[in-house]
Enzyme design. Structure first.
Site, PDB file in Angstrom:
ATOM      1  N   GLU A  85       0.591  -1.164  -0.001  1.00 18.03           N
ATOM      2  CA  GLU A  85      -0.068  -0.013  -0.050  1.00 18.03           C
ATOM      3  C   GLU A  85       0.903   1.360  -0.030  1.00 18.03           C
ATOM      4  OE1 GLU A  85      -2.127  -0.752   3.687  1.00 18.03           O
ATOM      5  OE2 GLU A  85      -2.988  -2.763   2.743  1.00 18.03           O
ATOM      6  N   GLU A  98      -4.451  -6.560   2.605  1.00 16.84           N
ATOM      7  CA  GLU A  98      -3.239  -7.293   3.312  1.00 16.84           C
ATOM      8  C   GLU A  98      -3.251  -8.880   2.908  1.00 16.84           C
ATOM      9  OE1 GLU A  98      -4.902  -5.065   5.154  1.00 16.84           O
ATOM     10  OE2 GLU A  98      -3.360  -3.284   5.232  1.00 16.84           O
ATOM     11  N   PHE A 131       1.601  -1.444   8.650  1.00  9.94           N
ATOM     12  CA  PHE A 131       1.890  -1.385  10.008  1.00  9.94           C
ATOM     13  C   PHE A 131       1.675  -3.000  10.596  1.00  9.94           C
ATOM     14  CE2 PHE A 131       0.587   2.917   9.724  1.00  9.94           C
ATOM     15  CZ  PHE A 131       1.189   3.736  10.567  1.00  9.94           C
ATOM     16  N   ASP A 137       0.428  -4.160  12.927  1.00 10.23           N
ATOM     17  CA  ASP A 137      -1.003  -4.405  13.346  1.00 10.23           C
ATOM     18  C   ASP A 137      -1.757  -5.048  12.219  1.00 10.23           C
ATOM     19  OD1 ASP A 137      -1.092  -2.287  15.846  1.00 10.23           O
ATOM     20  OD2 ASP A 137       0.534  -1.863  14.206  1.00 10.23           O
ATOM     21  N   PHE A 138      -1.379  -4.516  10.928  1.00  5.22           N
ATOM     22  CA  PHE A 138      -2.269  -5.046   9.750  1.00  5.22           C
ATOM     23  C   PHE A 138      -1.739  -6.283   9.544  1.00  5.22           C
ATOM     24  CE2 PHE A 138      -2.414  -0.297   8.142  1.00  5.22           C
ATOM     25  CZ  PHE A 138      -3.012   0.146   9.414  1.00  5.22           C
ATOM     26  N   HIS A 161      -2.170   0.595  15.737  1.00  2.86           N
ATOM     27  CA  HIS A 161      -0.877   1.173  15.011  1.00  2.86           C
ATOM     28  C   HIS A 161       0.418   1.287  15.865  1.00  2.86           C
ATOM     29  CE1 HIS A 161      -4.434   2.478  12.373  1.00  2.86           C
ATOM     30  NE2 HIS A 161      -3.581   2.777  11.536  1.00  2.86           N
TER      31      HIS A 161
END
Lengths: 333, 330
Positions: free
Chosen positions: A37, A68, A91, A93-94, A137
């Site tokens: 991204e 993702e 990130f 987290d993603f 994040h």
């Protein structure tokens, strides 16, 4: 943390070292491409991919949808087809959004296929708190990745390691996860211009000492080193070990140090409960229990999501002062 | 484009080989001679055969947990497959994968998959590699109606369209996601309706008519080879056996009448009638194909049963690929 003295090192930032290593691998190997991204025209949200799209074009620096699972799947499918993808998950987290593709697919294909698949894929991502980016994040989720057979995981603490570990990850024929720390992106350090590798699974003693072994990685290397510098004034000398790579893990360096100092603290930014420090502590207990003069100390974040407000976040992230207190108590135990 | 007589015989042979493999696997499972889960493709043969007859060995496919048929259709070796189903060292995956992970990378078969929808993004990645190299290779994603409800499918279909990749999406709509009918899990009747949302052309074909499948796939594959991007085919089909195994385990999730109606349209019987009428293959010729497949499967079963079990010393082999970077290969 210091490069070999005979190189033509310059002082560049951690983020720039990452970009340089990636660009050099793309120059050296036409099978290397990057997808993710905002990595193309925008150059990445942290500027980590700046200039690459202009230089290598849309086919080798691919702007993807915010997807993702499909980003990691794109890398997996391209890797089993013979390319050497670098896929960015903006990130850490993603990564949770893509866990099936990472854990059930990429990590396992080789084994499930009886060894026939080769997956030279690097997943790059950014972890860590300190930007008031709040609970989705800011996480450090390395423990769950290290638990998965088939993955390799690195978390560099400085620009020299960022470049060398990235090159090693891209050259590795397995799925690797390269974790930048967001708060280190601007950190400057000596970085040679050449293409060089830091072998995965090699820890480095960044500050030698005989009293307490401090095992750490990522941004906490700097907090632990600051703590060690302060403790030195009190006569407590810490052997600070930067693991650099968590999977594979260089336990030899850790165990040898623990046998020498007889006191060990493990420090990471991730939540302490169930964190990677538990694995290190267990292995030290298995390998060097008889050498220990005190229980192994684990320093990590408290058991809560990462808070937003700067005052709360500052309380959440382990820091040099807190680490110093724990090491001081450990040294006296 | 009409299929040539050679193509018609090839389609017949592929379907017959799938059927005999699956019937044999089902028998072995019922005799408790296969460990683990078994998801049989009987009834759906026309889809894999009709699509894969348009592909070469270096075109890739990704498959589902119901994946044996795709591998046979792609040219898979009975012996390696049967040995894998038995967990033997001589199996396709050395006994480490089993039915749900059966694969042959040399044939571009990128694996059955235990995760519904899990193979979709991987085939899109293979399609990206084909475009990256400037080749005219295509990748095909086989997935079920149920998989079209999972996020990975949506992400990958959109990405294939956004990047204009040479990928063919083949939905095997057999009307059931495991044991639950399609009309309880989606508000549309035709999965192909979703194609428009990604901006890719879609077509519905009778999945019991192997020629219809072949024709639709031929057009879509040609389109992908020409660099015109992905397309979507929905094949209406039906599984004659249970979600896993052969028997329904007493679960009343579909009626006997419904099953019988679909069995009236057995894709192999339909096709054999058509081949006989067209004078391409008579009953004796068809029987010869069945006999050949049966002889092959009996030999494969014997091979698998005589094959050694995996060596426990190899338990940890192939978790990782040893370091061997040899630099750029262009």
């Amino acid at each position: 943390m210091t490069p070999p003295a005979d190189t033509d090192a310059r002082r560049i930032a951690y983020g720039a070292a990452f970009t340089e290593g990636l660009a050099q691998m793309m120059d050296a190997d036409p099978n290397v491409f990057v997808a993710g991204e905002d990595v193309g025209r925008a150059g990445g949200v942290f500027g980590s991919f700046r200039g690459l799209n202009e230089r290598f074009g849309d086919m080798r620096v691919v702007d993807t949808p915010i997807s993702e699972q499909a980003i990691v799947g794109l890398g997996t499918g391209a890797a089993v087809s013979g390319l050497r993808p670098v896929v960015d998950v903006m990130f850490m987290d993603f990564m949770l959004v893509a866990m099936d593709q990472i854990v059930n697919q990429a990590a396992k294909l080789k084994y499930m296929f009886g060894g026939k698949a080769t997956l030279p894929m690097t997943i790059t991502t950014s972890a860590g708190a300190g930007l008031s980016a709040a609970a989705q994040h800011s996480q450090s989720l390395e423990a769950m990745l290290c638990h998965i057979p088939g993955l390799k995981v690195v978390m560099p603490s400085n620009p020299y390691d960022a470049k060398g570990l990235l090159i090693s990850c891209i050259r590795d024929d397995n799925p690797t996860v390269f974790v930048k720390h967001k708060r280190l992106l601007g950190l400057k350090g000596d970085v040679p211009e050449d293409l060089y590798e830091i072998p995965l699974g090699t820890a480095q003693v960044v500050r030698p000492g005989d009293d307490v072994t401090v095992v750490t990685y990522g941004r906490m290397v700097h907090e632990a080193t600051s703590a060690a510098d302060a403790l030195a004034a009190e006569g407590i000398e810490c052997d600070v070990i930067d693991l650099r790579s968590l999977q594979p893990l260089d336990m030899d360096t850790v165990v040898q140090s623990a046998q020498r100092t007889s006191r060990v603290a493990v420090v990471h930014e991730a939540v302490r409960f169930g964190g990677f420090g538990g694995e290190i502590a267990s292995q030290i207990a298995e390998e060097a229990f008889d050498y220990l003069d005190a229980p192994i100390e684990r320093v990590g974040a408290p058991f809560s999501p990462v808070p937003f407000s700067p005052v709360l976040e500052k309380e959440w992230v382990p820091n040099a002062e807190m680490i110093g207190e724990r090491i001081r108590a450990l040294a006296a135990a | 484009m009409d299929p040539s007589p050679e193509t018609l015989l090839d389609l017949h042979r592929r379907m017959v080989r799938i059927r005999h493999f699956e019937e044999a696997a089902g028998r072995l499972a019922e005799q408790n001679r296969l460990p683990g889960f078994l998801h049989l493709y009987v009834g759906e043969e026309a889809v894999a055969a009709g699509v894969c007859a348009n592909l070469d060995d270096d075109d890739q496919i990704s498959s589902t947990h119901r994946g044996h048929g795709h591998l046979v259709a792609k040219g898979g070796d009975y012996s390696g497959m049967m040995a894998e189903l038995m967990g033997k060292a001589t199996g396709y995956c050395g006994g480490k994968g089993g039915s749900m992970h059966i694969c042959d990378l040399d044939l571009g078969m990128l694996g059955a998959n235990g995760i519904v929808g899990g193979g979709v993004p991987i085939a899109v990645g293979a399609g990206f590699a084909n475009k990256y190299r400037g080749s005219d290779r295509v990748s095909v994603v086989f997935f079920g109606d149920g998989a079209s409800n999972i996020g990975a499918f949506h992400e990958a279909a959109n990405m294939a369209a956004a990047l204009s990749l040479p990928v063919l999406f083949v939905c095997e709509n057999n009307e059931y996601g495991e044991f639950t009918p399609r009309d309880r899990t989606m508000a549309i009747t035709d999965v192909v309706d979703r194609a428009a949302g990604y901006g890719m052309p879609g077509a519905i074909v009778d999945g019991m008519d192997v020629v219809a499948v072949w024709e639709a796939a031929n057009e879509a594959v040609s389109r992908a080879r020409r660099g015109e991007g992905p397309s979507f085919i929905e094949a209406k089909t039906y599984r004659f056996y249970n979600h896993h195994g052969v028997q329904t385990l007493g679960m009343k999730y579909r009626s006997d009448d419904e099953l019988e109606q679909w069995k009236q349209r057995d894709p192999i019987e339909l096709f054999e009638d058509r081949l006989a009428t067209a004078g391409v293959l008579d009953a004796d010729g068809a029987q010869a194909a069945h006999d050949a497949a049966e002889a092959d499967i009996e030999a494969a079963i014997a091979f698998a049963e005589e094959s050694p079990l995996p060596d426990p010393d190899n338990l940890l082999v192939d978790v990782y690929t040893p370091a061997a970077y040899s630099g750029a290969i262009s």
